[in-house]
Design an enzyme around this catalytic site. Structure first.
Site, PDB file in Angstrom:
ATOM      1  N   ARG A 201      35.431  23.066  22.160  1.00  0.00           N
ATOM      2  CA  ARG A 201      36.844  23.253  21.860  1.00  0.00           C
ATOM      3  C   ARG A 201      37.391  24.426  22.669  1.00  0.00           C
ATOM      4  NH1 ARG A 201      36.386  21.555  15.459  1.00  0.00           N
ATOM      5  NH2 ARG A 201      38.663  21.534  15.473  1.00  0.00           N
TER       6      ARG A 201
ATOM      7  N   ALA B 253      28.148  31.986  27.911  1.00  0.00           N
ATOM      8  CA  ALA B 253      28.863  33.253  28.026  1.00  0.00           C
ATOM      9  C   ALA B 253      28.397  34.160  26.900  1.00  0.00           C
ATOM     10  CB  ALA B 253      30.371  33.036  27.943  1.00  0.00           C
TER      11      ALA B 253
ATOM     12  N   CYS C 204      36.005  28.151  19.382  1.00  0.00           N
ATOM     13  CA  CYS C 204      35.145  26.967  19.211  1.00  0.00           C
ATOM     14  C   CYS C 204      35.487  26.182  17.941  1.00  0.00           C
ATOM     15  CB  CYS C 204      33.669  27.362  19.212  1.00  0.00           C
ATOM     16  SG  CYS C 204      33.156  28.158  20.750  1.00  0.00           S
TER      17      CYS C 204
END
Length: 217
Positions: free
Chosen positions: A78, A162, A178
């Site tokens: 997302r 990340a 997310c």
């Protein structure tokens, strides 16, 4: 020119922030070249200027404050945030010769981050059905310290992971990271660990052998 030992990808470190759209275009071109057999696999470490990115499952309603550009990507997941102080690692590998197992690839990425954080005495873990890498925040609550989002095209991987070294955590407030609203976001800096990007890169490289081996277990 191909590397002498194809078992190990090329490592690239960008010393200055790379605009997200530029990095995405370079990944696309490199992935096509890997698929064609004209370029080596690549592990690319960098940072981005502040940006929100939207994966294939992103809900526009989860952009709460579009203070930064929102860029659509082809990766799964997302919305997430990238910016200074967050170390991004793009992982472009040819799964056609590394096992053809996307689920195993994602689990190996998770294990790679967890092992690397462990070298700094940070306990972290993955949670089924909750994307990312998690740890205990300073107040004892569970919080995300790393994000993972991938795309696989013709068995070549794009995007990657990340980890929050020392980003401005308030920047995550512009989105529902997310799609998970009930948990916070933390960083090594917030946990009291001052870590230069180069130190993280060195540790990540030190654990990369186990990551690559895990793809073929």
């Amino acid at each position: 020119m191909k590397q002498a030992d194809p078992a190990f990808p090329e490592w690239r470190v960008s010393p200055e922030p790379v605009p997200y759209a530029q990095a995405l275009a370079e990944q696309e071109a490199r992935a096509a070249a890997i698929r064609a057999g004209s370029a080596d696999e690549l592990i690319w470490l960098l940072e981005h200027p502040p940006v929100y990115t939207a994966g294939t499952s992103a809900d526009p309603a989860e952009v709460l404050d579009p203070r930064f550009e929102v860029v659509e990507t082809g990766r799964g997941g997302r919305h997430t945030y990238h910016g200074p102080g967050q170390r991004v690692t793009y992982v472009l590998l040819d799964l056609d010769r590394r096992g053809r197992d996307v689920r195993r690839f994602v689990h190996a990425l998770e294990g790679w981050v967890i092992a690397t954080l462990g070298t700094f005495a940070v306990e972290s873990w993955a949670v089924p059905d909750r994307v990312g890498i998690w740890t205990r925040d300073v107040d004892g609550s569970e919080a995300k310290i790393g994000a993972i989002g991938v795309r696989v095209r013709r068995w070549v991987t794009l995007h990657g992971l990340a980890v929050n070294l020392a980003p401005d955590l308030s920047h995550f407030g512009g989105i529902v990271p997310c799609g998970i609203a009930e948990y916070g976001v933390t960083s090594l800096e917030k946990l009291g660990i001052a870590l230069a990007p180069g130190a993280w890169d060195e540790a990540l490289r030190g654990t990369s052998g186990a990551f690559l081996a895990a793809l073929e277990d």
